[in-house]
Design a protein around this motif. Structure first.
Motif, PDB file in Angstrom:
ATOM      1  N   HIS A  24      91.792  45.353 -55.025  1.00 51.20           N
ATOM      2  CA  HIS A  24      93.182  45.497 -54.559  1.00 51.20           C
ATOM      3  C   HIS A  24      93.778  46.889 -54.698  1.00 51.20           C
ATOM      4  N   GLU A  81      92.195  37.358 -49.311  1.00 49.58           N
ATOM      5  CA  GLU A  81      91.564  38.657 -49.582  1.00 49.58           C
ATOM      6  C   GLU A  81      90.049  38.507 -49.473  1.00 49.58           C
ATOM      7  N   PRO A 134      96.535  44.152 -52.235  1.00 52.45           N
ATOM      8  CA  PRO A 134      95.582  44.668 -51.251  1.00 52.45           C
ATOM      9  C   PRO A 134      96.199  45.030 -49.905  1.00 52.45           C
ATOM     10  N   HIS A 185      90.517  36.804 -54.934  1.00 49.12           N
ATOM     11  CA  HIS A 185      89.408  37.009 -53.994  1.00 49.12           C
ATOM     12  C   HIS A 185      88.924  35.687 -53.390  1.00 49.12           C
ATOM     13  N   SER A 231      86.940  45.622 -46.917  1.00 48.34           N
ATOM     14  CA  SER A 231      88.256  46.196 -46.631  1.00 48.34           C
ATOM     15  C   SER A 231      88.111  47.697 -46.409  1.00 48.34           C
TER      16      SER A 231
END
Ligand code: HEM
Ligand code: MG
Length: 335
Positions: A141, A125, A35, A121, A129
């Protein structure tokens, strides 16, 4: 168990980093990308192992060498990620990977430990995003063209065709609005509340060529941006910035002040956003709240570690604390 943090790099001058020794190369089977466009590009240029599996020390050094990220910030982000997503027994972290695939970084500690890379996740992350989908809605990602088109539209409308702070402010806001409206599990609480703003500013701080920055350029060319975000690729002749830094306060303040934001989450259905009453934990400073949050996550992944595992976790927790020692009290869960 656990290794010392490498010292800050000595030469922090503006210089060519897409050089002969660090050519972009396409992915080989099994190479990991994830990511983070910053780390992805470092791996695809060989500033990090091209496999995408690295030690925290290699990451701290690579982000300084490749982008001139200031050492303390590099230590903060790297050890935050390493504690929750890395393998403390092998001292390796995948910049991609995901839950259920943890063999790439070697034999993992027993559950609830994950040690499953940056794609995982909900630890580092998180949602909303810029160019990656929410995990609940899809792939968290991989580069998402629909989102990048939205970023281009916004940059054309408010950034004069470039990704600058005004574009960052609008994109950040629209991504949050979209997640509130479509993701019943949307989480925008600490630490995501902090990292989401920092990451919106990173492209402006680190992906604009250092020579252009010194000439006063404040917007990122969108083709250059696509190169980093989609292809893990620095532009030809790319020079890193000429001073070590992180996301600057003035840019962060601008993006945060452009709209009203509250740390919180959707309550299991869309459009149910509520504030997180426990946003700051026991802290008074934002960076200390972030520090506490990552320490608490580490404890929930490693409730009662023994032997080498405990030693490694303590070393990595100490390394993490180095980044905030002038401002926060140390939390020592395993002492
Ligand atoms: C996103 C890790 C350094 C640029 C992320 C994410 C992670 C991550 C886990 C995903 C968060 C999310 O969007 O859900 C790290 C680590 C670093 C690091 C461990 C170690 C120092 C950097 C650097 C740059 C950078 C140096 C810039 C040169 C970005 C950007 C995003 C991001 C722009 C947002 C991508 C998007 O929202 O689409 N990073 N990062 N990162 N990172 Fe990094
Ligand atoms: Mg994300």
């Amino acid at each position: 168990g656990g290794q010392p943090i490498p010292k800050p790099i000595k030469d922090t001058s503006l210089k060519l980093v897409n050089d002969k020794k660090h050519p972009w190369k396409p992915l080989r089977a099994g190479d990991q990308r994830g990511p983070c466009p910053g780390l992805n590009a470092l791996a695809s240029h060989g500033w990090l192992p091209r496999s995408g599996v690295a030690t925290p020390g290699e990451i701290v050094t690579a982000v300084q060498n490749g982008y001139n990220m200031e050492w303390t910030r590099a230590v903060l982000v790297t050890y935050a990620a390493f504690l929750v997503n890395g393998n403390p027994l092998t001292n390796l972290l995948s910049i991609g990977e995901s839950r259920g695939m943890s063999w790439l970084t070697g034999h993992a500690p027993p559950p609830p430990a994950l040690a499953s890379g940056l794609n995982t996740h909900g630890t580092f992350e998180g949602d909303a995003s810029l160019t990656r989908s929410d995990a609940f809605l899809g792939d968290n990602h991989s580069f998402n063209e629909t989102l990048f088109q939205q970023l281009i539209d916004i940059s054309n409308k408010v950034g004069g065709g470039k990704y600058n702070v005004s574009a960052a402010a609008e994109m950040r806001f629209q991504r949050v609005q979209d997640s509130i409206a479509r993701n019943p599990n949307f989480n925008f609480a600490n630490p995501r509340f902090n990292t989401a703003f920092i990451e919106a500013v990173f492209p402006i701080v680190f992906f604009i060529d250092g020579r252009l920055q010194e000439a006063g350029e404040t917007g990122l060319d969108l083709d250059v941006m696509r190169g980093f975000f989609q292809d893990h690729r620095m532009p030809k002749d790319f020079h890193r910035r000429g001073t070590p830094t992180g996301a600057s306060d003035s840019e962060l303040d601008f993006v945060m002040a452009a709209h009203d934001y509250v740390p919180g989450f959707n309550n299991g259905s869309v459009n149910s956003f509520v504030a997180d009453p426990n946003f700051m934990g026991t802290q008074t400073e934002t960076v200390c709240a972030l520090y506490e949050k990552f320490v608490n996550s580490t404890v929930s992944l490693y409730p009662s570690p023994h032997g080498d595992l405990r030693k490694a976790l303590n070393k990595n927790l100490d390394n993490f604390y180095v980044a905030v020692e002038s401002r926060c009290d140390q939390i020592k869960p395993y002492h």
